[in-house]
Structure formats: structure tokens, C-alpha cells
Scaffold this active site. Structure first.
Site, PDB file in Angstrom:
ATOM      1  N   HIS A 441       0.816  -1.225   0.000  1.00  0.00           N
ATOM      2  CA  HIS A 441       0.000   0.000   0.000  1.00  0.00           C
ATOM      3  C   HIS A 441       0.844   1.267   0.000  1.00  0.00           C
ATOM      4  O   HIS A 441       2.024   1.230   0.264  1.00  0.00           O
ATOM      5  CB  HIS A 441      -1.047  -0.010   1.122  1.00  0.00           C
ATOM      6  CG  HIS A 441      -0.525   0.000   2.519  1.00  0.00           C
ATOM      7  ND1 HIS A 441      -1.354   0.212   3.598  1.00  0.00           N
ATOM      8  CD2 HIS A 441       0.714  -0.193   3.029  1.00  0.00           C
ATOM      9  CE1 HIS A 441      -0.628   0.158   4.699  1.00  0.00           C
ATOM     10  NE2 HIS A 441       0.613  -0.089   4.395  1.00  0.00           N
ATOM     11  N   GLU A 442       0.210   2.360  -0.371  1.00  0.00           N
ATOM     12  CA  GLU A 442       0.901   3.659  -0.542  1.00  0.00           C
ATOM     13  C   GLU A 442       2.032   3.566  -1.547  1.00  0.00           C
ATOM     14  O   GLU A 442       3.075   4.201  -1.385  1.00  0.00           O
ATOM     15  CB  GLU A 442       1.447   4.178   0.805  1.00  0.00           C
ATOM     16  CG  GLU A 442       0.447   4.289   1.914  1.00  0.00           C
ATOM     17  CD  GLU A 442      -0.716   5.196   1.569  1.00  0.00           C
ATOM     18  OE1 GLU A 442      -0.586   6.040   0.677  1.00  0.00           O
ATOM     19  OE2 GLU A 442      -1.779   5.034   2.198  1.00  0.00           O
ATOM     20  N   GLY A 443       1.814   2.815  -2.616  1.00  0.00           N
ATOM     21  CA  GLY A 443       2.843   2.690  -3.647  1.00  0.00           C
ATOM     22  C   GLY A 443       3.657   1.434  -3.417  1.00  0.00           C
ATOM     23  O   GLY A 443       4.388   1.346  -2.444  1.00  0.00           O
TER      24      GLY A 443
END
Lengths: 600, 600
Positions: A441-443
Site C-alpha cells: 500500500h501507498e505505492g
């Protein structure tokens, strides 16, 4: 078990010996603070984390959020924990006194938050998400939006989310399809579907403020056509009271391997054509705005990964000290008592590796937090800009390195507990499952590696990179004053020399348009760059440990020796291993790039 | 999705191009067999695995065994699956025709079993455990024991377990406390507690035969005082009918992170003083007997790890071909359609890595199975002994390498699926959880590394090691005939040269009594040795692929090119990375060994 969340001796080392937190109190913004106020905040965080968050960590895992009648339910333990967090003021730890905040440096707020992440990453996500959303409105929202949405968030009555991902657009945000049509009254009507929205529904707050990426009718294609909207779960009347339910529907929950305490939701916006949203800032600037939140979130993700690693490390360390099993290779007499497994060399290896990963990444996370303070409170604009450039460069490492190596630490913690570690009767398997989300998550890791190699390195004519290189060189120079650190310093110097040359070569390829080939092995580059950064942070810690030893406080000698040994582990066992990846990068090896789909 | 369990093209490559399974049919034992009978068995395995095992793999994970009234219950889907396995004769795949078996080579039986492990590792464990226990009685039991216990096991009416671990004695079996007192009638009374006993209770069979390690009253201390007992759940009357319930109590179930379909039990023997056991073979020889079963089990564990990796690889490969996301770095036009993620270099890297790990380990597992056939069916005793020595040496690698690197493959499969991979809506997270057991059971990684470095290398004056070195050298010589393989062969030659010298040095240290130091970094040695072995197996595959390409079958060209690329990945991306570990081994680096408890 003395400490379960983190080592407070190590935290004090970081704050007061490595990162000089007290120097921050010389700055106007933090002038009211001193080491006592810092320690009081840390003590409060620790006691709330221990009392309210840690006790239901397993329960939250075993009783994941459920979908009932269009809403997500949580176990009852979450709300008192979150409420205690709010009441202690942590939601506004860094906000100004005027806003009712504690006006703490981010360095200190991150150190406080670390306790909650270690105790219960699932439950602590709700306030963290809210902080991110609130900061976004604070930075880019109108005065009216701040009044209507930010103020209740600061008061802890409204919570927040960031709603980016769609079923067909995760890593590639330029492909989002959610639309926003002007309604004629200054507001917009939103239509689209979002998935994997953390905290997208829950019963913890009066209202939920979704920060939604969507496209206006005249949007240019791609990332330049993305705008940011406030989309509340309930509309808010002019007097601040809640209005009608907005057309945001909880379509379902995702069932995760770990991190189960945090709802992961599918949200439908505008299924009934009546979803009201408010444009934040200017049209088509949404992604740039969101990146502020994402950068904060990435540091938060990195610290979350660190703290899961930390919790597992401390647990397995205690276990290794208590658990008798077998004998040392040179003492095989079966009638002798069994030794605690910490006496086995391979168990020490697994503990020392965890220590090196976890404490190295912990240092980096706090270093990044202190850099954030610098971006806000250094004297001159030029200094603040420099801090920004360095932080920007380091962000992909702060996010990705812990999410890879502190996950590995969790794997080792399980291994130390053996069969027990594999059962849900012990906590380490949950840390491992929880932590597996962090490289995603978040990239994802892949996205971080492209961000680093394809964007951050060259930004502002490589200003951040030049700074980092200078800092590492300076650290090596200081280390050179200690003969005993020669063996630790040299591997880092050797690595940096070769890495710099590889970096120049790859940037040259990029400038000449050899994009596919230059970026093909970005994952290798990310690993080596990350190891260089963590190696630097370990050398810095080793210098401080040498200084500590020189002060001759006998009670602390063991602590400093442990620091030196972990630094030795990282700089001699991990850093030199990167030369193999550097050789592949130098050769622009195309083994993976050349693999054809039809050959699989 | 065409194939989900394994690639049948790759299986055919292994059996008929690499390992020459047809040559086995020249041996008397397998004279009735031919490629058609082999393929028929494989086809049956595949169809039963697909029809009966795969469909409830997730269900078994979500509905783990429960404890009710002293017994373990399973979901109803397990029994029909196991029954289909039994009815098809797989339990006795390698037993003689006279015993009602298929008289298949172990190479073929392992290839058949691979389908079940890939489809559902949890449910397939029950018959596998039974085979191991049955083989133990067959090898060491008395005629009467064979009549009473083995025969019903062969018939599939009784199942079996191996009961070694106790609460305070896992890796250190010399410390078991379970006692066996002679009862005067030739039987014994067993008293003790065992934990982590897989398949220790279930409703799948009439009876469960536990193979229990315990100590006789006159037992010498340590491993030389361990005896092996048959302890049935129900006593068996002289006419073969079931007698009274034996005093074996299911004390509870362990709740695991994965591998949930297999019950993991705590068993109390003799709580009421009336647990009947029967001594197998001679007193105090139990551990030696059990090692036969453990060695089989270790190969089984290794293959289980491979197949979980294989299942994840195939799933993520299909996903990467179907899932559109983003654009290639040189084609950023946002109005162009998104590309399937297999076109991204980093996704290819993750797929190629999985392929290299999974197919490399699959080859090794089958190679070990074929070696086992050699130990049974080669002409001369000397040849059989040689095969034994090599298999003994390779066993720690066959067990540990897949359990580390095919777990890593599962981690990559999750990463390719991104957020979806982290949810239980997709299968890859379960493979990852299931696979995490494999570095633990049947001897942890640490135990395997000590077994390799501290025992196996020097066994029989290094006879196994000499054989292995000769085989690898011969493989390199054959590879030298292909110029195109130079880049693949050279890294292996370089590694082997340095590894051989490190090995000699470490063995020298051991002989000189420097035991602690020589074994301190056994984990590094295990990794390098494993990579050398897998590198060898990949070079062997590359030779076969070159030969295949030379035959010029156009339809197969893609397959062979994929093999060559995976070999290239392993030999140029993985093998050279081992020099860093070799340098640490050469230096007898003591960073971990020297770390003191009080420094943590």
C-alpha cells in the site's frame, strides 16, 4: 518481559544522542518544549498504547470488521482506545497551541505514534488516516472547508480517508474513472467506485471525510487531469450540524491476510446520482495535493513496518532468553542442562539481524521525521527547501526499506519461536501477516523504485542526491576519527563510490532516452540505495555509541556495545553483499527485461 | 487459466528429458512400466487433485479443524478426497504388485504427489503421513506388527503419525521425557506428552497408528537412549478387529497461521496409566529408525514447499497476463490503453525469479526421488550405497532450499497481485501462509544447516561430497560443449572452486575441535551450498534445453527459451551473489557468535 513495544533506552539514544531533539527547542515553534515535556508525551503514548491498544491486538485480528446493513462494525475495544488517543491530544500533537494542539516537533509525534503502531497497527490506523486527511484540508482547503470539515476533524468528531484506488487503477492513478460534474451551486456531483479504502467505514466518528480523486469534465488526460474533492459521509449544515447522508455507499469489505483491524472498503460514490463533493484547491491539481498526504503516509507506512518488526524482535528476544533447547556444539553431554536458545550462534544471528534491520530503520524513520521538522521550522527558506529536497529523495527508502527488511525481521522472529511461532497462540505470526501489507500500500515496492530512480534522483538537478552524498561523506569523515570504526566505515565508503558511479551512468542513460533499459532493474537499485542509506545511519549510530562508551558510563556500556555489534553486522554482513547487485546494474543486465511472455 | 497445479510440459521435461524416467523401466523392479503407464498415473493424480483436493483448499483454511469431545473434526470435503486418493492406489504407489501396490518408481510417485501438494497441502498430508509411518513398520517392525498394523495401513483403514516433539524437546530430541515401562507381556506402558503431532487425530480412518519416540527405564542418556514404539489409538485384537480405546488423549489442537487443513495436535499418552505401546526393532535404536522416516519426510516437506511455490507462480503468471495497469516507461501517453502488467520489467523480474526458484527446486526434488530409486534398485550394493551417500548429503538442501526460496516465490506472487494478493479473495496469500511452516517442521533451517556442515559433509570420508563435486564438474564439462552456455557455466565453476576450498577449511576446523566457530555461520554455508546445488540443476536443465532447441521442434522453442532464460537468471543473478557469504565464511567471521546476550 520488560518492554514489548520498543526499547525506551534505544528511543532515548535516538532522540537525545543521535538526532539531538533538544536542539529543536531552540526554534521558536518549539520554544515551550524541553526534554521533560518530550518525555512526558512519550510516557503518555506508551501507557495508552499498553493499556488500550496492545490488549486487543489479537482480538482485532481474530474478529475482523464485518459488513452489516451497509455499515462496517468493529470490535468494541477499538473505540475506547481511539478515544484515549484523542483525549490525550495525539491527533493534534504537532498542531499549534492556538489550534488546541501540543505544538510538538514531528520527530516527537512520530516517536509517540511508534508505540501505537507497535501495540496495534490495525486500530491505530484510524486516527493516522484522519491526520493525513486533515493536513490535506489544512494545506489546500478553503477557509470555509476548514471551518466545516477540518475543525471537527481536529476535535476528533470527524475522521478521514484518502480515496484513490479504483478497480482498474491502482498503481496507475492516471487511469481513474471517477467523475465530478459541477452542480451549479459551487459543489460537484461525484460518480465512481473506489476500492481498498482504509477506514472507509467504521462506527468510530460522527462523520467520515473522504478525500477523493476524480476527474472534471474538461480534464486533460492522465495525471494532469486529476482533481481532489472532499466527499463527506454525511453532509454538514452551515451551523456545523450533520445534514443528510451523502450518496456514498459501502459496497463491501475486503478480507485481508493481516492488518485486519483496519477496515478495507469498497465505496460507491453516486450510485443514486446524488453524491455531493467539494473541490479542494484548483482544478486538475489533485494529484500534487494528494502527494503531500501520500508522502506523509509513506513515512507512516515505513514507521508502521519498523514497529511491527520491532515488536517481533523484542518478543523473540525474550523468548530466546527463556526457552531452553539443546546444547552448544562443544558441549554435547546429554546429561547437562539445556541452554537458552540465545546461546546458539544461529539464533544470535537471527536476533542480531533483526536488531540491525529494526533499529536501523527506526533511526531512518525518526531521521525523516526530524527532516520534516526542518522543512517547517528552519530559519531560512533556502534551508527549508534543502530539507525538503533531501526528504523527498529519502521518502521511497523510508517507505520501502522497512517494509521489506522489517518484514524479514518478522520472518526471523517466527523462526526463533519455531513451531510455536507458527501458531496463533503467539503474537509473532500476526506481526508477519500485518507487515506483509506494507510493501504494497501507498505505492508498491516497484512504484517506489521507479519513483527513486526515475524521478527523485534527478529532481532539482540532483540537489537532494548531492546533499545525501555530502552527509554520508561527512559521516565517514567523522567515523575516521575512531580507529575501531575502520572496519565499519570502509565498506560504506566502497559502496558509496561504486553506487555514485552507477547512479551517474543510469541518469545518463535516462537523459539519453534509454528509459526502458535504465529502469529495468530499478528494484536492484532501490535495494542498494536503501542499504547505503541504512549503512550510513548505522555508521552514525556507531559514532554515537563510541562517544557514549568514551563517556564511560558503565551501566550503559552493554547498550553501546550492542549498537556497535549491530552496526558491524549491517556494515560487514549486509552492505558488501550489494556489490553483486551493483555489478548487474553496471552491466545494464537485461535478463529480466528480455524475458518474453511466451517463454514463461 | 490452463494449468493451475504445475506445468505438465515442465513435468514431462523433467521426467523424460532431464531425469530419464524411461531408463528406470530397464530395471527389473519397474519392468512392467513404460511411459504410458507413467503418464496414466500422472493423469489420474492430476484429475483427482483437481476434482477432489483443489476445490476445498480455501474452505479447509477458513474452517480449520475443531476440538469436540476429545476428538478433532474436519470439514466433510476431506474424506472423499482422501478416499479418492486411496481408491486410485496412490497410498501404495511404490509398493510391490504382490502387496497390492503400483510398483512405481519413487520418481513417479513424487511426481504424482506433487499434484496433491499443489492443490491442497493441508488435506494431502494425511495419506503422506500414513505412508511414512507404514514404511517405518515395514522396515523395522516384526512380522506380527506388520500383520496387525501395517496391513490395515496399506489397505487405507488405519492412518499413521510420527510423534517426536514434546513441549520442552523439539529440535533437541535427546531431551524427550516420554517413558516406556515393560508391562511383562511383551508390550509397554507409555507415559508422556507430545505436541505439534500432525494428523494426531481426525475422523478419516478406523484407527491411527502413532510412531512414538520414548525412553526405556534403562535408557542411556541422550539420543542413544531413544526407542521407537507403535502406539495405536485403538488396540487391535488378534483377529484384526478393533479392541478398546488406548489411553491416548487428544489434549488440544494448535491454531496455525497456515497449513490449517492438517490437524496439529497435543497428545497425552498414559494419563490414566494404561497406554499400550509396542517396541519396534531393538531398544535404544529409535532415533536411527525414525531418521528413515524423517529423511523421507524431509524430501516430502521440500516438495510441498516447491508445490506451494509452483501454485503461486502459475496463478501470478496468469494474473500478470490478464491485468492491465499502467504503461511502459517509454510509452507514457495516458490516452493509450494500459498494458498487461507482465510487460513491466519489474513484474517480469518477479515472475522470472519465481520460475527460477520453483522449477529449480522442482528439479532437485525429483532428482532426489530418482536417487531414492537408485538406492533401492541399482544393480550392485556398491552403487546403491553411493546413491545413498549422495541422497544423504542432499537431503538438508532438498528440505531447506525450497522452504526458503519457494516461500520467497510466494511473497513475489502476492506482490504481483498487489492489494488483491493481500486479500483472502485470492489464493496466493494462503500459499504464503501455508509455506511458512516448511522452514520449521521436520528440522528447522538451523538444524538442517548443522546437519549439512556438522555431519553430512564428512560422512563416510566425504564420499557424498566427492560424488556431488564430480557430478557438478561433469555437468560443467558437458555444458562447455555449448558456447551459448559459457556465461551460465562460468559462475557455477567459480562458485564451486571457492566453495570447495571453504568446505575443506571448515572441515579442517571441525577436525581440530574448533566446533563452535566452524559451525557459527552454518546458515551462510547452507545457503551457498544450496545455491551451488540448484545452480548445477539449472545448468543441467539448460543443457537439455539447448539439446531440445537443437532438435528444432518449433512448437517447443518457446519452452526451451524460457528454460534458458530462467537458468540465466539463476546462474547470473543468484549464484554470483554467494561470494559475499563465502568471504564471510572464509574469514570465519564471528560477528554473530561474539554478540553477547547482555548487549541486545
Amino acid at each position: 518481559m520488560s518492554e514489548t513495544l520498543l526499547s525506551s533506552r534505544n528511543l532515548a539514544f535516538e532522540l537525545y544522542e543521535v538526532l539531538d531533539a533538544e536542539a529543536l527547542t531552540q526554534r521558536e515553534r518549539f520554544a515551550e518544549h524541553n526534554r521533560e515535556t518530550f518525555d512526558a508525551a512519550l510516557g503518555t503514548a506508551r501507557s495508552i498504547a499498553e493499556k488500550f491498544f496492545a490488549p486487543h491486538n489479537r482480538k482485532g485480528d481474530e474478529n475482523e470488521p464485518e459488513y452489516h446493513d451497509g455499515a462496517a462494525t468493529l470490535i468494541p475495544d477499538v473505540k475506547p482506545a481511539v478515544d484515549a488517543f484523542l483525549e490525550a491530544g495525539f491527533l493534534n500533537a504537532t498542531r499549534s497551541f492556538e489550534q488546541g494542539g501540543m505544538q510538538l516537533p514531528t520527530l516527537l509525534s512520530q516517536a509517540c505514534f511508534a508505540h501505537f503502531q507497535s501495540a496495534n497497527v490495525g486500530s491505530s490506523a484510524y486516527p493516522f488516516l484522519t491526520m493525513g486527511a486533515a493536513n490535506l484540508i489544512e494545506s489546500f482547503g478553503s477557509e470555509e472547508q476548514k471551518q466545516r470539515f477540518l475543525q471537527p476533524m481536529i476535535e476528533g468528531r470527524f475522521f478521514g480517508t484518502m480515496a484513490l484506488t479504483e478497480p482498474h487503477a491502482g498503481s496507475s492513478l492516471s487511469d481513474i474513472r471517477t467523475r465530478a460534474e459541477p452542480a451549479g451551486d459551487g459543489s460537484y456531483r461525484i460518480k465512481g467506485n473506489k476500492i481498498f479504502i482504509s477506514g472507509g467505514d467504521h462506527p468510530l466518528s460522527e462523520n467520515i471525510v473522504h478525500m477523493v480523486l476524480a476527474k472534471l469534465p474538461d480534464a486533460p488526460p492522465g495525471v494532469k487531469g486529476i482533481s481532489l474533492f472532499i466527499v463527506p459521509k454525511f453532509l454538514v449544515n452551515d451551523d456545523g450540524s450533520l445534514g443528510k447522508r451523502n450518496d456514498v455507499i459501502l459496497a463491501g469489505l475486503f478480507h485481508k491476510m493481516g492488518y485486519r483491524g483496519t477496515t478495507s472498503t469498497a465505496l460507491n460514490f453516486g450510485d443514486n446520482g446524488d453524491c455531493v463533493g467539494y473541490l479542494v484547491g484548483k482544478p486538475h491539481q489533485g494529484l500534487a495535493y494528494m502527494f503531500q498526504m501520500m508522502n506523509e503516509a509513506r513515512i507512516g507506512v515505513g514507521m508502521g513496518a519498523v514497529m511491527l518488526g520491532y515488536a517481533g524482535y523484542l518478543y523473540s528476544l525474550d523468548y530466546a532468553r527463556e526457552r531452553p533447547q539443546g546444547r552448544r556444539p562443544d558441549g554435547k553431554d546429554p546429561t547437562s542442562p539445556q541452554v537458552p536458545i540465545i546461546e546458539h550462534a544461529d539464533v544470535r544471528r537471527m536476533l542480531l539481524t533483526q536488531k540491525a534491520y529494526v533499529e536501523g530503520a527506526f533511526d531512518l524513520g525518526l531521521y525523516a521525521a526530524r527532516l520534516f521538522d526542518d522543512t517547517q521550522t528552519l530559519d531560512t527558506e533556502d534551508e527549508r527547501k534543502q530539507a525538503h529536497e533531501l526528504l523527498d529523495l529519502l521518502t521511497p527508502i523510508v517507505k520501502s526499506w522497512p517494509s521489506e527488511f522489517c518484514l524479514k525481521a518478522n520472518e526471523l522472529a517466527i523462526q526463533i519461536l519455531g513451531g510455536h511461532g507458527y501458531t496463533r497462540e503467539y503474537p509473532v505470526e500476526q506481526y508477519y501477516r500485518d507487515n506483509r501489507l506494507n510493501p504494497i500500500h501507498e505505492g508498491t515496492h516497484g512504484i517506489q523504485s521507479l519513483d527513486l530512480l526515475g524521478r527523485k534522483l534527478a529532481q532539482n538537478q540532483g540537489a537532494g542526491l548531492k546533499q545525501l552524498t555530502r552527509l554520508i561523506n561527512q559521516c565517514c569523515e567523522r567515523a575516521a576519527a575512531f580507529d575501531s570504526l575502520d572496519d565499519l566505515r570502509q565498506p560504506l565508503e566502497t559502496l558509496m563510490k561504486r553506487l555514485s558511479s552507477v547512479t551517474l551512468g543510469l541518469l545518463g542513460d535516462l537523459m539519453q532516452g534509454q528509459v526502458n533499459r535504465a529502469l529495468a532493474n530499478s528494484a536492484l537499485y532501490l535495494k542498494v540505495f536503501g542499504h547505503a542509506v541504512i549503512g550510513w545511519r548505522w555508521l552514525e549510530q556507531a559514532i554515537r555509541a563510541q562517544e557514549g562508551l568514551a563517556r564511560g558510563n558503565a551501566a550503559d556500556a552493554d547498550f553501546y556495545k550492542g549498537k556497535l555489534q549491530a552496526a558491524r553486522y549491517f556494515l560487514t554482513w549486509e552492505v558488501p553483499g550489494c556489490h553483486h547487485e551493483l555489478a548487474l546494474l553496471e552491466a545494464r543486465d537485461d535478463t529480466c527485461l528480455a524475458m518474453q511472455d511466451s517463454w514463461f
